[in-house]
Design an enzyme around this catalytic site. Structure first.
Site, short mmCIF file in Angstrom:
data_model
loop_
_atom_site.label_atom_id
_atom_site.label_comp_id
_atom_site.label_asym_id
_atom_site.label_seq_id
_atom_site.Cartn_x
_atom_site.Cartn_y
_atom_site.Cartn_z
N CYS A 116 0.82 -1.22 0.00
CA CYS A 116 0.00 0.00 0.00
C CYS A 116 0.85 1.27 0.00
CB CYS A 116 -0.95 -0.01 1.18
SG CYS A 116 -2.19 -1.29 1.00
N HIS A 166 -3.58 7.13 1.80
CA HIS A 166 -3.90 5.80 1.28
C HIS A 166 -5.28 5.41 1.81
CE1 HIS A 166 -3.87 1.69 0.23
NE2 HIS A 166 -3.77 1.26 1.47
N ASN A 186 -10.05 -0.51 -1.10
CA ASN A 186 -8.59 -0.38 -1.03
C ASN A 186 -7.98 -0.96 -2.32
OD1 ASN A 186 -5.87 -0.55 -0.53
ND2 ASN A 186 -6.06 -1.56 1.46
N1 ACO Z 1 -18.56 -8.81 8.13
C1 ACO Z 1 -18.99 -9.02 9.40
N2 ACO Z 1 -18.16 -9.26 10.42
C2 ACO Z 1 -16.84 -9.30 10.16
C3 ACO Z 1 -16.34 -9.09 8.86
C4 ACO Z 1 -17.25 -8.85 7.82
N3 ACO Z 1 -16.87 -8.62 6.55
N4 ACO Z 1 -14.99 -9.19 8.90
C5 ACO Z 1 -14.65 -9.44 10.17
N5 ACO Z 1 -15.79 -9.52 10.93
C6 ACO Z 1 -15.90 -9.79 12.37
C7 ACO Z 1 -14.71 -10.52 12.93
O1 ACO Z 1 -14.85 -11.91 12.74
C8 ACO Z 1 -14.78 -10.14 14.39
O2 ACO Z 1 -15.74 -10.94 15.03
P1 ACO Z 1 -15.48 -11.45 16.54
O3 ACO Z 1 -15.41 -10.19 17.36
O4 ACO Z 1 -16.68 -12.30 16.79
O5 ACO Z 1 -14.18 -12.18 16.49
C9 ACO Z 1 -15.32 -8.71 14.36
O6 ACO Z 1 -15.93 -8.53 13.06
C10 ACO Z 1 -14.26 -7.66 14.53
O7 ACO Z 1 -13.16 -8.00 13.69
P2 ACO Z 1 -11.89 -7.09 13.57
O8 ACO Z 1 -10.93 -7.66 12.57
O9 ACO Z 1 -11.37 -6.80 14.94
O10 ACO Z 1 -12.59 -5.78 12.98
P3 ACO Z 1 -12.01 -4.35 12.82
O11 ACO Z 1 -12.91 -3.38 13.42
O12 ACO Z 1 -10.56 -4.28 13.17
O13 ACO Z 1 -12.11 -4.13 11.21
C11 ACO Z 1 -10.64 -4.24 9.32
C12 ACO Z 1 -11.44 -5.02 10.34
C13 ACO Z 1 -11.62 -3.41 8.50
C14 ACO Z 1 -9.87 -5.19 8.42
C15 ACO Z 1 -9.65 -3.29 10.04
O14 ACO Z 1 -8.98 -4.02 11.04
C16 ACO Z 1 -8.64 -2.64 9.16
O15 ACO Z 1 -8.97 -1.78 8.37
N6 ACO Z 1 -7.34 -2.97 9.32
C17 ACO Z 1 -6.25 -2.28 8.67
C18 ACO Z 1 -6.21 -2.49 7.20
C19 ACO Z 1 -4.97 -1.82 6.64
O16 ACO Z 1 -4.70 -0.66 6.84
N7 ACO Z 1 -4.17 -2.59 5.92
C20 ACO Z 1 -2.92 -2.04 5.39
C21 ACO Z 1 -3.02 -1.72 3.99
S1 ACO Z 1 -3.48 -3.11 2.97
C22 ACO Z 1 -2.03 -3.60 2.11
O17 ACO Z 1 -0.93 -3.19 2.41
C23 ACO Z 1 -2.23 -4.61 1.01
#
Ligand code: ACO
Length: 333
Positions: free
Chosen positions: A112, A253, A283
């Site tokens: 990214c 980003h 993304n």
């Molecule tokens: N729909 C419903 N529920 C979901 C989904 C979905 N699509 N995906 C995950 N959940 C659930 C999980 O299973 C979890 O359930 P649990 O509490 O029962 O275990 C709950 O939602 C919370 O999951 P988290 O992963 O903690 O959710 P979070 O609020 O952190 O959001 C996300 C997830 C959107 C991926 C976030 O963590 C994020 O944006 N992370 C950073 C991404 C990023 O910046 N990446 C770097 C760039 S990408 C690259 O370099 C290629």
């Protein structure tokens, strides 16, 4: 030394739009969860073609804008984690498809942060005189490495390409003015593609275990991204004596709207000065920043002398910020 200035900008997104309801139809997820946790409403996926096919139309848009031909390009850099092939480079494929017969070039991998890392690399080539008309491409066909059965990653990504043309400029006021780049390989294990490389070559086993897709510990990456994006943005502002009111646009980003909002808050910047299009594209990895620049420029929302802070965080971990002053006047209607 001359400055490296952005003298044209283009983008391409595939036609097919996939709203959140597409994932609701077969995964245990909801439009509400996706919108609230990420800010994404829809994204585009390319049904056919490769990453180079996302780049070529964006590159043509640049060339047309600048009124030059493919033969005028002397260097092509492609930032991507979804190259057409391991080798030859996607830059070589783009060179052939465009007919940029006088260009050399290469690919750069920083996930990214790819566009930001490549922008600094490209600027150095232009400032030193090693390149005079350089096509800098950020593009990813993320659908090629997305596990559509994994709800925690499937909903996040999209496909797109963005390209800027960099040229030397004697105007000291504009161009790529400063940068801060970082990397911490300790973060590698939280966001990666486990198999397919020399560490774990493809096998029936790796395919069966779905190891040729993006694997991410979302919450861990999220926490790191929020801290690092804010830190690096404040660092580049301080280095250059910039206050929030000096900045025309933050160009972050687009991985998660909550990360973007937190970064703007730490800068003391209102969201009206932040480029956001994650709602429409998700993304798109190396494409997010040039895609923003191209859309904002085409809409007449960027003007000569505008101070921009480009900032990213991604796999590696890699992160950084670049201070750019925009060198183009608003396009004529
Ligand atoms: N729909 C419903 N529920 C979901 C989904 C979905 N699509 N995906 C995950 N959940 C659930 C999980 O299973 C979890 O359930 P649990 O509490 O029962 O275990 C709950 O939602 C919370 O999951 P988290 O992963 O903690 O959710 P979070 O609020 O952190 O959001 C996300 C997830 C959107 C991926 C976030 O963590 C994020 O944006 N992370 C950073 C991404 C990023 O910046 N990446 C770097 C760039 S990408 C690259 O370099 C290629």
């Amino acid at each position: 030394m001359p400055r490296a200035a952005i003298t044209a900008v283009g983008h391409y997104v595939p036609e097919d739009v996939y709203p959140n309801s597409y994932f609701e139809s077969y995964l245990d997820t909801s439009d509400e969860w996706i919108r609230e946790r990420t800010g994404i409403r829809e994204r585009r996926f390319a049904r056919n073609g490769a990453t180079s096919d996302l780049i070529v139309p964006a590159a043509r848009m640049c060339l047309e804008q600048r009124g030059i031909t493919p033969a005028d390009i002397d260097c092509i850099i492609v930032a991507t984690v979804t190259p057409d092939y391991f080798f030859p480079s996607t830059a070589a494929v783009v060179q052939r498809k465009l007919g940029a017969v006088n260009a050399w070039g290469f690919d750069l991998s920083a996930a990214c942060s790819g566009f930001i890392f490549a922008l600094v690399t490209a600027a150095k080539l232009v400032e030193s005189g090693a390149a005079k008309r350089l096509l800098l491409c950020g593009a990813d066909k993320m659908s090629a490495i997305t596990d559509f059965q994994d709800r925690s990653t499937a909903v996040l990504f999209g496909d797109a390409g963005g390209v800027v043309l960099l040229e030397p400029s004697e105007d000291e006021q504009v161009g790529v003015l400063d940068y801060v780049l970082y990397m911490n390989g300790e973060g590698g294990k939280y966001l990666y593609m486990p198999a397919g490389g020399s560490a774990k070559p493809p096998s029936l086993e790796t395919v069966k275990n779905r190891e040729h897709y993006v694997h991410q510990e979302g919450r861990t990456v999220f926490k790191e991204a929020v801290v690092r994006m804010a830190e690096v943005t404040l660092e580049i502002m301080q280095r250059n004596g910039l206050r929030a009111e000096d900045i025309a646009w933050l160009v972050p980003h687009q991985a998660n709207l909550r990360i973007i909002t937190a970064t703007a808050e730490r800068m003391g910047l209102s969201m009206e000065k932040v480029m956001v299009n994650i709602d429409r594209y998700g993304n798109t990895t190396a494409a997010t920043i040039p895609l923003c620049l191209s859309e904002w420029y085409a809409a007449g929302r960027l003007d000569y002398g505008d101070r921009l802070i480009l900032v990213s965080f991604g796999a590696g971990y890699t992160w950084g910020a670049v201070y750019v002053r925009w060198s183009l006047p608003k396009p004529k209607d």
